[in-house]
Design a protein around this motif. Sequence first.
Motif, short mmCIF file in Angstrom:
data_model
loop_
_atom_site.label_atom_id
_atom_site.label_comp_id
_atom_site.label_asym_id
_atom_site.label_seq_id
_atom_site.Cartn_x
_atom_site.Cartn_y
_atom_site.Cartn_z
N LEU A 166 37.79 13.64 0.84
CA LEU A 166 38.89 12.93 0.48
C LEU A 166 38.53 12.73 -1.62
O LEU A 166 38.86 12.89 -2.67
CB LEU A 166 39.94 13.15 1.14
N SER A 167 37.28 12.00 -0.89
CA SER A 167 36.39 11.21 -2.04
C SER A 167 34.86 11.34 -2.15
O SER A 167 34.17 10.09 -1.47
CB SER A 167 37.11 10.09 -2.38
N PRO A 168 34.40 11.89 -3.16
CA PRO A 168 33.11 11.95 -3.15
C PRO A 168 32.42 10.38 -3.94
O PRO A 168 31.36 10.25 -2.72
CB PRO A 168 32.66 13.14 -4.01
N SER A 169 33.18 9.86 -4.25
CA SER A 169 33.02 7.85 -4.88
C SER A 169 33.36 7.58 -3.46
O SER A 169 33.09 5.79 -3.28
CB SER A 169 33.55 8.00 -5.86
N GLY A 170 33.67 7.31 -2.53
CA GLY A 170 34.42 6.87 -1.26
C GLY A 170 35.40 5.61 -1.88
O GLY A 170 35.47 5.07 -0.91
N HIS A 171 37.04 6.26 -2.64
CA HIS A 171 37.63 5.54 -3.33
C HIS A 171 38.69 5.77 -2.48
O HIS A 171 39.20 6.83 -2.44
CB HIS A 171 38.02 5.17 -4.99
N LEU A 172 39.48 5.06 -2.45
CA LEU A 172 40.94 5.44 -1.62
C LEU A 172 41.71 5.87 -2.52
O LEU A 172 42.80 6.74 -2.00
CB LEU A 172 41.34 3.82 -0.96
N ASP A 173 41.86 5.32 -4.04
CA ASP A 173 42.42 6.26 -5.10
C ASP A 173 42.71 7.79 -5.42
O ASP A 173 43.20 8.45 -4.81
CB ASP A 173 42.73 5.11 -6.48
N GLU A 174 41.16 7.66 -4.59
CA GLU A 174 40.78 9.09 -5.28
C GLU A 174 41.06 9.74 -3.48
O GLU A 174 41.42 11.54 -3.51
CB GLU A 174 39.07 9.78 -5.33
N ALA A 175 41.27 9.27 -2.81
CA ALA A 175 41.01 9.98 -1.40
C ALA A 175 42.60 10.57 -1.39
O ALA A 175 43.15 11.58 -0.57
CB ALA A 175 40.33 8.61 -0.17
N ALA A 176 43.46 9.24 -1.27
CA ALA A 176 44.64 9.66 -2.10
C ALA A 176 45.65 10.88 -2.43
O ALA A 176 46.12 12.02 -1.80
CB ALA A 176 46.17 8.65 -1.62
N GLN A 177 44.40 11.08 -3.40
CA GLN A 177 44.98 12.15 -4.61
C GLN A 177 44.81 13.60 -3.97
O GLN A 177 46.01 14.62 -4.61
CB GLN A 177 44.25 11.69 -5.89
N HIS A 178 43.92 13.78 -3.36
CA HIS A 178 43.69 14.33 -2.57
C HIS A 178 43.65 14.80 -1.37
O HIS A 178 43.46 16.41 -0.91
CB HIS A 178 42.01 15.19 -2.73
N LEU A 179 45.00 14.04 -0.41
CA LEU A 179 45.11 14.41 0.77
C LEU A 179 46.04 15.54 1.24
O LEU A 179 45.95 16.56 1.82
CB LEU A 179 45.67 12.89 1.09
N PHE A 180 46.84 16.08 0.08
CA PHE A 180 47.95 16.55 0.41
C PHE A 180 47.20 17.94 0.25
O PHE A 180 47.95 19.20 1.04
CB PHE A 180 49.30 16.47 -0.32
N ALA A 181 46.82 18.18 -1.01
CA ALA A 181 46.63 19.49 -0.88
C ALA A 181 44.98 20.05 0.32
O ALA A 181 45.25 21.30 0.53
CB ALA A 181 45.23 19.76 -2.87
N ALA A 182 44.42 18.57 0.17
CA ALA A 182 43.17 19.62 1.31
C ALA A 182 43.93 19.72 3.18
O ALA A 182 43.42 20.88 3.47
CB ALA A 182 42.60 17.83 1.92
N ILE A 183 45.47 19.38 2.71
CA ILE A 183 45.91 19.43 4.57
C ILE A 183 46.29 21.30 4.30
O ILE A 183 46.45 21.46 5.13
CB ILE A 183 47.41 18.15 4.64
N ARG A 184 46.84 21.38 2.58
CA ARG A 184 47.45 23.15 2.69
C ARG A 184 46.44 23.92 3.05
O ARG A 184 46.59 24.75 3.45
CB ARG A 184 48.07 22.59 1.49
N SER A 185 45.77 23.04 2.44
CA SER A 185 43.83 24.56 1.99
C SER A 185 44.09 24.65 3.93
O SER A 185 43.62 25.99 4.14
CB SER A 185 43.40 23.96 1.62
#
Length: 323
Positions: free
Chosen positions: A271-290
């Motif tokens: 979810l976050s290459p840099s390990g940041h929560l805001d980036e993880a949040a941003q990518h979460l739903f797209a990852a689940i859908r994919s």
Amino acid sequence: MKGKDTSYAARILREGGLVAIPTETVYGLAANALDSQAVLNIFKAKNRPSFDPLIVHCRNAAQAESYAAVFPEPMKKLAEKFWPGPLTLILPKTSAIPDVVSSGLPSAGFRVPNHPLTLALLQELEFPLAAPSANPFGYVSPTSAEHVEDQLKDKIDYILDGGSSPVGLESTIVGQLEDGQICILRYGGIPVEQIEEVVGPVVLRVASSASPLSPGQLDQHYAPHSTFIVCQTLQQALDMAESYQRCGLITPSPLPADKVLPASVQSHKVLSPSGHLDEAAQHLFAAIRSLDKGDFEAILAVKVADEGLGRAINDRLRRASHL
Ligand code: TXA
Ligand code: MG
């Protein structure tokens, strides 16, 4: 059809049609909030039960105030600090907001979204927009125009394409108890800690199906079709992956050098290459859908620390895992 034409979107909305709108949190499925028939069509398009109230999206705090019967001081402070932004305030509504919007409740959710296209659209319109997330009821919320297209294309008149939603999680919902205490009804894009900086300590009333305070927050919200398992630690996820032939894995950050992915993990979403929560949040739903399209025996997801945005991320993971 999708595009960036706010005038076209405005024309459809004035005629009582449905338009998917980009926001900083997730895409919404919008109609004229003052038009009961148009709002009813949102419920039909989503297959959403009528007891699950919608959020009223306004162009600014002044517009929200004109449809709120009362706007208590602490709620005003929150609006000043976080609007436009991922915060929904539950406020007593005036009769101008039809009962169908609030599922018959005397209060409604109000929010000023922070997205340039949708703010431009709201400026053009004479009325606010009622909008739930633009997904079929119970499924993961959409964070791109393509996600909306995938599931609702035939049921809506236009998708206003504003790119990927930068926050990636729905708004934080804040209400006020009868004794005046501020309460959190849904974890979301604004961390609880930041709300407390403005209004002091808050009460957590984050709903499950049992709670009467926030209708619609059913446990199986945000659920993908695949079996979804939340793991407390990365090691637990890697051990569990060994028991499958084909699975997907979601981790908040990249795999440490000393860990090895089992061969059964056929797709790994970081979810976050840099390990940041805001980036993880941003990518979460797209990852689940994919991964949900991958026909895996299971999707395994590793939790994050329960603080800041992490609470909202873990809340969505828990709901995604509800069978
Ligand atoms: O970020 C968001 O909030 C997105 C974007 C599109 O703005 N919208 C969103 O809407 O997540 P939706 O419909 O998926 O969730 C709205 C939730 C309802 O399920 C309910 O729990 C709560 O808002 N809500 C709305 N009106 C309420 C009220 N009067 N009292 C208590 N809860 C309310
Ligand atoms: Mg929703």
